[in-house]
Design a protein around this motif. Structure first.
Motif, PDB file in Angstrom:
ATOM      1  N   LEU A   1       0.839  -1.199   0.000  1.00 52.44           N
ATOM      2  CA  LEU A   1       0.000   0.000   0.000  1.00 52.44           C
ATOM      3  C   LEU A   1       0.876   1.252   0.000  1.00 52.44           C
ATOM      4  N   ALA A   2       1.890   1.250   0.866  1.00 47.88           N
ATOM      5  CA  ALA A   2       2.794   2.391   0.940  1.00 47.88           C
ATOM      6  C   ALA A   2       3.508   2.573  -0.390  1.00 47.88           C
ATOM      7  N   LEU A   3       3.981   1.482  -0.954  1.00 50.55           N
ATOM      8  CA  LEU A   3       4.675   1.561  -2.243  1.00 50.55           C
ATOM      9  C   LEU A   3       3.749   2.104  -3.321  1.00 50.55           C
ATOM     10  N   TRP A   4       2.511   1.632  -3.292  1.00 48.73           N
ATOM     11  CA  TRP A   4       1.524   2.068  -4.280  1.00 48.73           C
ATOM     12  C   TRP A   4       1.315   3.579  -4.205  1.00 48.73           C
ATOM     13  N   CYS A   5       1.084   4.048  -2.977  1.00 47.96           N
ATOM     14  CA  CYS A   5       0.793   5.474  -2.800  1.00 47.96           C
ATOM     15  C   CYS A   5       1.978   6.318  -3.253  1.00 47.96           C
ATOM     16  N   VAL A   6       3.156   5.958  -2.781  1.00 43.91           N
ATOM     17  CA  VAL A   6       4.337   6.751  -3.123  1.00 43.91           C
ATOM     18  C   VAL A   6       4.623   6.673  -4.616  1.00 43.91           C
ATOM     19  N   GLY A   7       4.557   5.452  -5.160  1.00 49.40           N
ATOM     20  CA  GLY A   7       4.842   5.266  -6.578  1.00 49.40           C
ATOM     21  C   GLY A   7       3.852   6.020  -7.447  1.00 49.40           C
ATOM     22  N   ASN A   8       2.589   5.902  -7.093  1.00 46.77           N
ATOM     23  CA  ASN A   8       1.545   6.561  -7.866  1.00 46.77           C
ATOM     24  C   ASN A   8       1.691   8.076  -7.795  1.00 46.77           C
ATOM     25  N   TRP A   9       1.943   8.548  -6.604  1.00 40.18           N
ATOM     26  CA  TRP A   9       2.084   9.994  -6.429  1.00 40.18           C
ATOM     27  C   TRP A   9       3.299  10.512  -7.209  1.00 40.18           C
TER      28      TRP A   9
END
Lengths: 218, 498
Positions: free
Chosen positions: A89-97
């Protein structure tokens, strides 16, 4: 008195934003737009949904009938198990952002996190009743369990996709493209993290062996 | 490898994390073991113990056996094909631990050119005492009467798929009550050769249907000619041995398996063939009957999977297969659950150097070792005897007794999964569903658990039907009532009579 009133207001706001999750999952496009633009969602509610998701996953291990989920308890580490949700989830948020800010995405990191968590709502919503359901059905009725389980994941995935469309103000095509790209960025981040940790451990090992050598010589 | 696959599939449901690699120390810690649901090795007390290892001297023979290949038990008589010495030895088991040589058969009378044997590899004896002998290097299967007079012979089958110029090498044979002969011959991979009692070849039995996989097709399209030649061709099974059980079903085993097929359970090294040649072996166990589930492991000590060289089926439908790689015996019950595994490679009693044949006498197992030139006789221990007793009691419909015996088994080995499931099945028959569920849950038997739970659920619903109807009534009617009350309240509130 004012403090109390304030508290109560905060609480009712929190409840309202949490309840809004139920609106979001049935009206995703409308819902996610209002979530950020009309400030109808809150971080507290997002955290709650995430917490419920984690709780559902952990409770599932313990309380689902063994007919549907056989747990090899010797191989379960509860912290690792929780991290298996939080870390991606953290990776997703950071990556997406990181990607979308470079390509006209309107969403902030906070909004991406909030919308993703709101998107997870169907998971606890379906999984909690499923835990109870699994204990009253036999293996012959396993299909119901399987289908509902898949629906909970698919629904959440579609909601997150819809959320990305709305908060970044992207087209569907662009969202799909950036979802895939985010996937790659997650892989890149994992690669760098692995590299980093293996370098660090190599470095530490080097100094430890130097220290040992010194101790032997002295 | 299989185990990890299973765990992943089980945990994918919950998408759980596999922490740590699942390495189970696989060094020899015990002689007898079994696998639990997770395919972890669970050591167990011995089900079988060695009664004796009998060499030629113990059987009262003057010269040593040489590379014996075939073993056949008929009543208390034992026949050993002393392949290297071109003779057959007829023994009688006089006591539990002694054999007496009755006859040494090295020639027969009759109107044929060759009246001796050349590498006899297998023998079968019919009910009326006729001998069927696979006389391999003479390229024939002989039928002799009980006084060793030549009756007839079975030759190379005449069939368009067989090159008449090739050598016919009958390896293992079996006969049914009607006198039909089934033969596994070297270099013939169309299945088992079936002969009618009059000697006519009547077809092949139990050939594997050649499966076709679209990924293979793509690979073959992409591969060059040389690569294509190297790819494994779709060769059907060559059986390594066969056994005709009392009901006329053929248990056959093959060592022609690949590791990939074993890993995804598509290989079927043990088969039970009916008259049509269809495989009807029941594989309801948590893992398929393929012998050891672990191979190539750092600690397994063996390269490659189990390869079966012989198989036998006891009267209680437990079948035992002999693994020539490890020198182990694998026993499975009629549902395909593993009952025991024991043995190993070595020189001690109960270990083998090159086991070639296996047969049973009652519950006793006899293993022929072709390098050690000896017959090892195994008899059941107290534990093994109880397990068999429990299984047989259940088969005979004595469900309560079976459960009680399984409880005795549990006292001797609390790690024996079949005992828990056995007690559960016994309770299920006694209609004690809730207790049965507990036993099945302990050993992850979801099928039987579901059977018990279905009945328990039915009973529960029948007992609580009043409550359920009441609850349903409340759920349906309460909102209606509340709505009505609200409506009235609203009407009163908005009425302007005050």
């Amino acid at each position: 008195m004012i403090a109390f009133l304030n508290k109560k207001e905060v609480f009712t706001h929190y409840l309202a934003t949490l309840k809004y999750a139920l609106y979001v999952i049935t009206h995703p496009f409308d819902g996610f737009w209002d979530l950020t633009h009309e400030k109808r969602g809150s971080l507290a509610a997002a955290n709650t949904i995430l917490f419920l998701t984690l709780l559902a996953r952990v409770m599932k291990l313990q309380f689902t009938s063994f007919v549907f989920l056989k747990v090899y308890w010797e191989g379960i580490n509860i912290f690792l198990y929780i991290a298996s949700v939080l870390f991606p989830l953290a990776l997703w948020c950071v990556g997406n952002w990181g990607l979308t800010t470079l390509f006209d995405g309107k969403g902030t990191l906070r909004q991406i996190y909030m919308a993703t968590c709101y998107g997870l709502t169907p998971y606890p919503l379906i999984q909690f009743p499923l835990i109870a359901f699994s204990n009253v059905v036999t293996i012959d009725e396993a299909e119901f369990y399987g289908v509902l389980s898949v629906i909970s994941l698919l629904w959440a995935a579609l909601l997150i996709l819809a959320a990305m469309i709305q908060i970044h103000e992207y087209t569907v095509k662009k969202t799909l493209l950036f979802t895939v790209a985010t996937g790659f960025s997650m892989l890149v981040m994992i690669f760098i993290l692995l590299l980093f940790f293996s370098m660090i451990s190599q470095g530490i090992a080097y100094f430890i062996s130097v220290g040992r050598e010194l101790l032997f010589r002295m | 490898m299989k185990k990890i696959m299973k765990r992943i599939s089980a945990l994918l449901l919950g998408a759980a994390v596999l922490a740590g690699s699942s390495t189970v120390a696989y060094a020899e810690k015990g002689y007898t073991y079994n696998y639990d649901w997770w395919e972890d090795v669970q050591y167990s007390p011995d089900l079988y113990e060695v009664t004796g290892v009998f060499t030629a001297t113990d059987m009262g023979l003057e010269d040593k056996l040489s590379g014996p290949q075939g073993l056949y038990v008929c009543g208390s008589m034992i026949y050993i094909c002393d392949t290297g010495n071109n003779r057959i030895i007829e023994l009688e088991r006089t006591k539990k631990d002694s054999f007496e040589c009755r006859r040494i058969i090295d020639s027969f009378k009759g109107d044929v050119e060759i009246t001796t044997f050349s590498s006899p590899t297998d023998i079968a004896v019919s009910e009326d005492g006729c001998f069927y002998i696979a006389d391999m290097n003479n390229q024939r299967i002989l039928k002799l009467d009980k006084d060793l007079n030549y009756l007839m012979q079975f030759d190379q089958p005449v069939d368009s798929t067989i090159d008449p110029a090739s050598r016919f090498l009958p390896n293992k044979i079996s006969i049914d009550t009607a006198g039909r002969v089934y033969c596994a011959a070297t270099n013939i991979n169309q299945g088992l050769i079936k002969y009618e009692p009059d000697g006519a070849f009547s077809g092949f039995v139990g050939a594997t249907e050649v499966t076709y996989d679209w990924t293979d097709y793509i690979w073959k399209r992409l591969a060059t000619k040389e690569q294509r030649a190297k790819l494994a061709s779709f060769v059907p099974t060559e059986y390594s041995n066969l056994y005709m059980d009392a009901e006329g079903f053929i248990y056959a085993c093959t060592s022609n398996v690949t590791e990939d097929d074993l890993a995804d359970d598509s290989a079927k090294p043990i088969r039970k063939l009916n008259l049509m040649g269809t495989d009807i072996l029941i594989r309801n166990g948590p893992f398929a009957p393929i012998g050891d589930l672990w191979w190539n492991g750092e600690n397994s000590g063996y390269d490659g999977p189990s390869l079966f060289s012989d198989i036998t089926a006891l009267e209680n439908d437990i079948y035992v297969a002999l693994d020539k790689v490890r020198g182990r015996l694998f026993g499975y019950n009629d549902q395909g659950d593993m009952v025991f595994t024991f043995g190993g490679a070595g020189n001690m009693d109960g270990y083998f150097r090159q086991p070639s044949a296996l047969d049973h006498m009652g519950h006793d197992l006899l293993v022929l070792d072709s390098v050690d030139c000896s017959v090892t006789v195994f008899s059941t221990t107290e534990f093994g005897g109880l397990v068999y007793e429990a299984i047989e009691a259940f088969q005979n419909g004595k469900y309560y007794e079976s459960g009680e015996i399984w409880k005795e088994v549990l006292k001797l080995n609390g790690n024996y999964d079949l005992a828990y499931i056995g007690i559960g099945r016994s309770l299920l028959r006694q209609e004690k569903y809730h207790e049965a569920m507990e036993y099945f849950e302990l050993k992850w038997d979801d099928e039987n658990y579901s059977k018990a739970f279905k009945q328990y659920r039915k009973e529960w619903v029948e007992e609580h039907i009043v409550l359920i109807v009441l609850a349903l009534f409340l759920v349906l009617c309460l909102p209606l009532a509340v709505g009505r009350v609200r409506k009235i309240k609203h009407e009163i509130d908005t009425a302007d009579i005050f």
